[in-house]
Design a protein around this motif. Structure first.
Motif, PDB file in Angstrom:
ATOM      1  N   MET A   1      -0.154   0.658   4.807  1.00  0.00           N
ATOM      2  CA  MET A   1      -1.376   0.954   5.558  1.00  0.00           C
ATOM      3  C   MET A   1      -2.443  -0.102   5.279  1.00  0.00           C
ATOM      4  O   MET A   1      -2.348  -0.875   4.332  1.00  0.00           O
ATOM      5  CB  MET A   1      -1.862   2.356   5.217  1.00  0.00           C
ATOM      6  N   ASN A   2      -3.488  -0.096   6.092  1.00  0.00           N
ATOM      7  CA  ASN A   2      -4.496  -1.150   6.066  1.00  0.00           C
ATOM      8  C   ASN A   2      -5.320  -1.150   4.773  1.00  0.00           C
ATOM      9  O   ASN A   2      -5.067  -1.928   3.867  1.00  0.00           O
ATOM     10  CB  ASN A   2      -5.391  -1.014   7.301  1.00  0.00           C
ATOM     11  N   GLY A   3      -6.332  -0.308   4.708  1.00  0.00           N
ATOM     12  CA  GLY A   3      -7.137  -0.232   3.500  1.00  0.00           C
ATOM     13  C   GLY A   3      -8.038  -1.419   3.247  1.00  0.00           C
ATOM     14  O   GLY A   3      -8.601  -1.556   2.171  1.00  0.00           O
ATOM     15  N   ALA A   4      -8.183  -2.333   4.239  1.00  0.00           N
ATOM     16  CA  ALA A   4      -8.989  -3.548   4.058  1.00  0.00           C
ATOM     17  C   ALA A   4      -8.597  -4.264   2.781  1.00  0.00           C
ATOM     18  O   ALA A   4      -9.432  -4.772   2.046  1.00  0.00           O
ATOM     19  CB  ALA A   4     -10.483  -3.221   4.078  1.00  0.00           C
ATOM     20  N   SER A   5      -7.313  -4.286   2.506  1.00  0.00           N
ATOM     21  CA  SER A   5      -6.787  -4.884   1.293  1.00  0.00           C
ATOM     22  C   SER A   5      -5.486  -5.584   1.622  1.00  0.00           C
ATOM     23  O   SER A   5      -4.914  -5.370   2.683  1.00  0.00           O
ATOM     24  CB  SER A   5      -6.546  -3.787   0.251  1.00  0.00           C
ATOM     25  N   VAL A   6      -5.032  -6.421   0.723  1.00  0.00           N
ATOM     26  CA  VAL A   6      -3.672  -6.941   0.812  1.00  0.00           C
ATOM     27  C   VAL A   6      -2.957  -6.747  -0.516  1.00  0.00           C
ATOM     28  O   VAL A   6      -1.965  -7.386  -0.802  1.00  0.00           O
ATOM     29  CB  VAL A   6      -3.618  -8.422   1.241  1.00  0.00           C
ATOM     30  N   ALA A   7      -3.453  -5.852  -1.327  1.00  0.00           N
ATOM     31  CA  ALA A   7      -2.879  -5.604  -2.652  1.00  0.00           C
ATOM     32  C   ALA A   7      -1.429  -5.177  -2.552  1.00  0.00           C
ATOM     33  O   ALA A   7      -0.553  -5.729  -3.216  1.00  0.00           O
ATOM     34  CB  ALA A   7      -3.691  -4.525  -3.380  1.00  0.00           C
ATOM     35  N   GLU A   8      -1.174  -4.183  -1.731  1.00  0.00           N
ATOM     36  CA  GLU A   8       0.156  -3.599  -1.675  1.00  0.00           C
ATOM     37  C   GLU A   8       1.164  -4.549  -1.039  1.00  0.00           C
ATOM     38  O   GLU A   8       2.257  -4.763  -1.566  1.00  0.00           O
ATOM     39  CB  GLU A   8       0.103  -2.267  -0.915  1.00  0.00           C
ATOM     40  N   VAL A   9       0.801  -5.143   0.099  1.00  0.00           N
ATOM     41  CA  VAL A   9       1.758  -6.034   0.752  1.00  0.00           C
ATOM     42  C   VAL A   9       1.998  -7.275  -0.095  1.00  0.00           C
ATOM     43  O   VAL A   9       3.121  -7.798  -0.167  1.00  0.00           O
ATOM     44  CB  VAL A   9       1.292  -6.408   2.178  1.00  0.00           C
ATOM     45  N   SER A  10       0.982  -7.753  -0.790  1.00  0.00           N
ATOM     46  CA  SER A  10       1.157  -8.927  -1.644  1.00  0.00           C
ATOM     47  C   SER A  10       2.048  -8.616  -2.836  1.00  0.00           C
ATOM     48  O   SER A  10       2.831  -9.458  -3.274  1.00  0.00           O
ATOM     49  CB  SER A  10      -0.201  -9.441  -2.130  1.00  0.00           C
ATOM     50  N   ALA A  11       1.926  -7.403  -3.375  1.00  0.00           N
ATOM     51  CA  ALA A  11       2.794  -6.997  -4.478  1.00  0.00           C
ATOM     52  C   ALA A  11       4.248  -6.964  -4.022  1.00  0.00           C
ATOM     53  O   ALA A  11       5.154  -7.399  -4.746  1.00  0.00           O
ATOM     54  CB  ALA A  11       2.368  -5.630  -5.012  1.00  0.00           C
ATOM     55  N   LEU A  12       4.499  -6.458  -2.818  1.00  0.00           N
ATOM     56  CA  LEU A  12       5.873  -6.412  -2.310  1.00  0.00           C
ATOM     57  C   LEU A  12       6.423  -7.815  -2.075  1.00  0.00           C
ATOM     58  O   LEU A  12       7.584  -8.093  -2.371  1.00  0.00           O
ATOM     59  CB  LEU A  12       5.924  -5.599  -1.013  1.00  0.00           C
ATOM     60  N   ILE A  13       5.589  -8.710  -1.560  1.00  0.00           N
ATOM     61  CA  ILE A  13       6.021 -10.099  -1.372  1.00  0.00           C
ATOM     62  C   ILE A  13       6.318 -10.736  -2.715  1.00  0.00           C
ATOM     63  O   ILE A  13       7.323 -11.435  -2.892  1.00  0.00           O
ATOM     64  CB  ILE A  13       4.951 -10.894  -0.603  1.00  0.00           C
ATOM     65  N   ALA A  14       5.453 -10.498  -3.688  1.00  0.00           N
ATOM     66  CA  ALA A  14       5.643 -11.072  -5.024  1.00  0.00           C
ATOM     67  C   ALA A  14       6.957 -10.622  -5.646  1.00  0.00           C
ATOM     68  O   ALA A  14       7.585 -11.365  -6.400  1.00  0.00           O
ATOM     69  CB  ALA A  14       4.475 -10.666  -5.929  1.00  0.00           C
ATOM     70  N   LEU A  15       7.381  -9.423  -5.298  1.00  0.00           N
ATOM     71  CA  LEU A  15       8.610  -8.866  -5.857  1.00  0.00           C
ATOM     72  C   LEU A  15       9.817  -9.089  -4.953  1.00  0.00           C
ATOM     73  O   LEU A  15      10.902  -8.579  -5.225  1.00  0.00           O
ATOM     74  CB  LEU A  15       8.423  -7.363  -6.111  1.00  0.00           C
ATOM     75  N   GLY A  16       9.630  -9.860  -3.880  1.00  0.00           N
ATOM     76  CA  GLY A  16      10.736 -10.189  -2.997  1.00  0.00           C
ATOM     77  C   GLY A  16      11.218  -9.049  -2.133  1.00  0.00           C
ATOM     78  O   GLY A  16      12.383  -9.017  -1.745  1.00  0.00           O
ATOM     79  N   GLN A  17      10.335  -8.123  -1.767  1.00  0.00           N
ATOM     80  CA  GLN A  17      10.740  -6.927  -1.029  1.00  0.00           C
ATOM     81  C   GLN A  17      10.186  -6.859   0.390  1.00  0.00           C
ATOM     82  O   GLN A  17      10.254  -5.816   1.031  1.00  0.00           O
ATOM     83  CB  GLN A  17      10.302  -5.672  -1.815  1.00  0.00           C
ATOM     84  N   GLU A  18       9.664  -7.969   0.918  1.00  0.00           N
ATOM     85  CA  GLU A  18       9.036  -7.886   2.231  1.00  0.00           C
ATOM     86  C   GLU A  18      10.013  -7.592   3.363  1.00  0.00           C
ATOM     87  O   GLU A  18       9.615  -7.092   4.425  1.00  0.00           O
ATOM     88  CB  GLU A  18       8.221  -9.150   2.541  1.00  0.00           C
ATOM     89  N   ASP A  19      11.304  -7.890   3.169  1.00  0.00           N
ATOM     90  CA  ASP A  19      12.280  -7.608   4.224  1.00  0.00           C
ATOM     91  C   ASP A  19      12.466  -6.111   4.445  1.00  0.00           C
ATOM     92  O   ASP A  19      13.064  -5.699   5.448  1.00  0.00           O
ATOM     93  CB  ASP A  19      13.628  -8.240   3.877  1.00  0.00           C
ATOM     94  N   ARG A  20      11.953  -5.290   3.551  1.00  0.00           N
ATOM     95  CA  ARG A  20      12.066  -3.841   3.687  1.00  0.00           C
ATOM     96  C   ARG A  20      10.905  -3.238   4.479  1.00  0.00           C
ATOM     97  O   ARG A  20      10.905  -2.050   4.775  1.00  0.00           O
ATOM     98  CB  ARG A  20      12.128  -3.187   2.299  1.00  0.00           C
ATOM     99  N   ILE A  21       9.919  -4.063   4.830  1.00  0.00           N
ATOM    100  CA  ILE A  21       8.721  -3.579   5.522  1.00  0.00           C
ATOM    101  C   ILE A  21       8.985  -3.477   7.026  1.00  0.00           C
ATOM    102  O   ILE A  21       9.376  -4.464   7.660  1.00  0.00           O
ATOM    103  CB  ILE A  21       7.531  -4.510   5.258  1.00  0.00           C
ATOM    104  N   VAL A  22       8.776  -2.293   7.591  1.00  0.00           N
ATOM    105  CA  VAL A  22       8.929  -2.105   9.039  1.00  0.00           C
ATOM    106  C   VAL A  22       7.580  -2.122   9.747  1.00  0.00           C
ATOM    107  O   VAL A  22       7.512  -2.325  10.959  1.00  0.00           O
ATOM    108  CB  VAL A  22       9.691  -0.802   9.361  1.00  0.00           C
ATOM    109  N   SER A  23       6.509  -1.902   9.011  1.00  0.00           N
ATOM    110  CA  SER A  23       5.167  -1.980   9.594  1.00  0.00           C
ATOM    111  C   SER A  23       4.157  -2.302   8.508  1.00  0.00           C
ATOM    112  O   SER A  23       3.996  -1.546   7.550  1.00  0.00           O
ATOM    113  CB  SER A  23       4.778  -0.672  10.280  1.00  0.00           C
TER     114      SER A  23
END
Length: 351
Positions: free
Chosen positions: A73-95
Motif C-alpha cells: 500500500m501507499n502510505g507516502a513511503s517507500v519503506a516496505e517496497v524498498s525492503a522487499l527489493i533489498a531482500l530480492g523479493q520484488e518479483d512477488r509483488i503483484v501491486s
C-alpha cells in the motif's frame, strides 16, 4: 504540491536500502544489495524453515510458505517496497502503490517505477480501496501504518484479508497514530521481519550488519564534536495550518541526526513527530544547518536555497549549509546513507 494524509501515515518515517551485501560465489551485487547471476537474474530465494509465526500489532499470523502475491500500500513511503527489493523479493509483488520520485540509492527509483500496480485506481485517500484489494487476490499485504487497514477509509481490514487467506503487516511503530518514538532500529526490525516471512533471514541480517557498521564508522569519525542545530523540513508539504507544518520534531529523524553528530533545532517545538510552526517561530530559532527532504519535488535544491534566503539570520544561511535527501530519511534499509551525508555536511573536517 503533495498534501499528505495525517502526519503519522503520510510521512511515517519511513524507507529504504543499504549498500550491497556480500556476494555469493558466481553472483554479483546490484543496486539495493540484491544478488544476481551472470545473466542479471536473481537466484531463487533460500527457503526458510516454515511454518513461520509472526506477531504484528497484536495479530499473530502463520506463514506456511513465502508469500507470492504481495500488495504494497501507499502510505507516502517507500519503506516496505524498498525492503522487499533489498531482500530480492520484488518479483512477488503483484501491486505496488509506493513511489518517491528520487532516492539516495542509485537505480532504486527506477526499479520501483517498473513494478506492477495491478491496474488499481486509488481512492480519495490515494490508496487501494477494499474491492480492488480483494480483486488482487493477495496473500500478503503491507501497510506503513494501521491507517491502511481502516474500514472507515474504505480499506480492507486485516480481518477481511484473513477471510480471503491473506496475511498482513504494519511496519514498526505504525500500530498507533504517531511514530514519534521510531528509531533506526525499527528499520532493522522491518528488514528482519521480512527476512523471516520470505525465508531470507541471512540476507536480512547481512543488510542490518552492514548498515550498523557503516553508521558506527561515521559516528567514530564525528566523535565528540559539537552538535549543530539542524532543521529537517519536507519541501512543499502541507500537514497543518501554519506556514511551516512539515518540520520534523521527533522520530527517526532525530536518531539519524544524533548519529550524524547533530541535533534537532525544533525538538522542543512539538510533542508529536511534526511541528506546525509560524514563520515567526521559525525565524526566532537558530538553525546551523538545513536538511530538506524531497517527496516527488522537481526542485528540492531550489526550495532549500529559497529557505536560506528567507532567513538570512540563520548561521546555515551565512555558510550555505544544507543537504537534500529523500528516502534515506525514512524507515527502511538506507538510513546509513542519510547519516553519512548529514555528517559530511555538519563535520566536513572529519572526512
Amino acid at each position: 504540491m503533495p498534501t499528505p494524509r495525517p502526519a503519522a501515515f503520510a510521512l511515517a518515517a519511513l524507507l529504504c536500502l543499504t549498500v550491497a551485501g556480500c556476494a555469493e560465489p558466481g553472483s554479483r551485487s546490484g543496486a539495493d544489495g540484491r544478488q544476481t547471476d551472470a545473466a542479471g537474474k536473481a537466484p531463487p530465494a533460500a527457503r526458510g524453515a516454515y511454518p513461520v509465526t509472526l506477531e504484528n500489532c497484536g495479530l499473530k499470523q502463520r506463514f506456511d510458505k513465502a508469500p507470492d502475491r504481495v500488495v504494497v500500500m501507499n502510505g507516502a513511503s517507500v519503506a516496505e517496497v524498498s525492503a522487499l527489493i533489498a531482500l530480492g523479493q520484488e518479483d512477488r509483488i503483484v501491486s505496488n502503490q509506493q513511489s518517491y520520485g528520487m532516492s539516495e540509492v542509485p537505480g532504486r527509483a527506477d526499479r520501483i517505477r517498473e513494478l506492477p500496480t495491478g491496474g488499481v485506481k486509488p481512492n480519495d485517500v490515494i490508496d487501494i480501496p477494499r474491492e480492488a484489494m480483494i480483486g488482487l487476490r493477495p496473500d500478503f499485504v503491507l501497510s506503513t501504518t494501521s491507517y491502511g487497514f481502516d474500514a472507515k477509509n474504505g480499506f480492507a481490514t486485516r480481518e477481511q484479508l484473513q477471510e480471503i487467506g491473506a496475511n498482513s503487516y504494519i511496519s514498526p511503530e505504525g500500530c498507533g497514530q504517531d511514530n514519534l518514538n521510531m528509531t533506526i532500529d525499527d528499520s532493522y526490525t522491518l528488514l528482519r521481519d521480512m527476512g523471516k516471512v520470505f525465508g531470507v533471514e541471512d540476507r536480512a541480517e547481512k543488510l542490518v550488519t552492514r548498515e550498523r557498521q557503516h553508521i558506527a564508522a561515521v559516528a567514530e569519525k564525528v566523535g565528540a564534536a559539537k552538535r549543530p542545530k539542524v532543521m529537517v523540513v519536507f519541501s512543499h508539504m502541507t500537514m497543518g495550518n501554519n506556514d511551516f507544518s512539515a518540520v520534523a520534531a521527533h522520530g527517526i529523524y532525530n536518531d539519524i541526526l544524533a548519529k550524524a553528530g547533530g541535533s534537532n533545532a525544533f525538538a522542543s517545538a512539538s510533542k508529536t513527530s511534526f511541528a506546525d510552526l509560524s514563520k515567526e517561530e521559525v525565524a526566532a530559532t537558530e538553525v546551523d544547518a538545513l536538511v530538506v527532504v524531497s517527496y516527488n519535488d522537481p526542485d528540492p535544491t531550489g526550495y532549500a536555497k529559497k529557505l536560506l534566503k528567507e532567513f538570512p539570520q540563520w548561521p546555515a544561511a551565512g555558510k550555505n549549509t544544507f543537504v537534500v535527501l529523500s528516502d534515506s530519511m525514512y524507515l527502511g534499509p538506507s538510513n546509513d546513507l542519510a547519516v553519512e551525508k548529514i555528517a559530511r555536511m555538519l563535520h566536513p573536517e572529519a572526512f
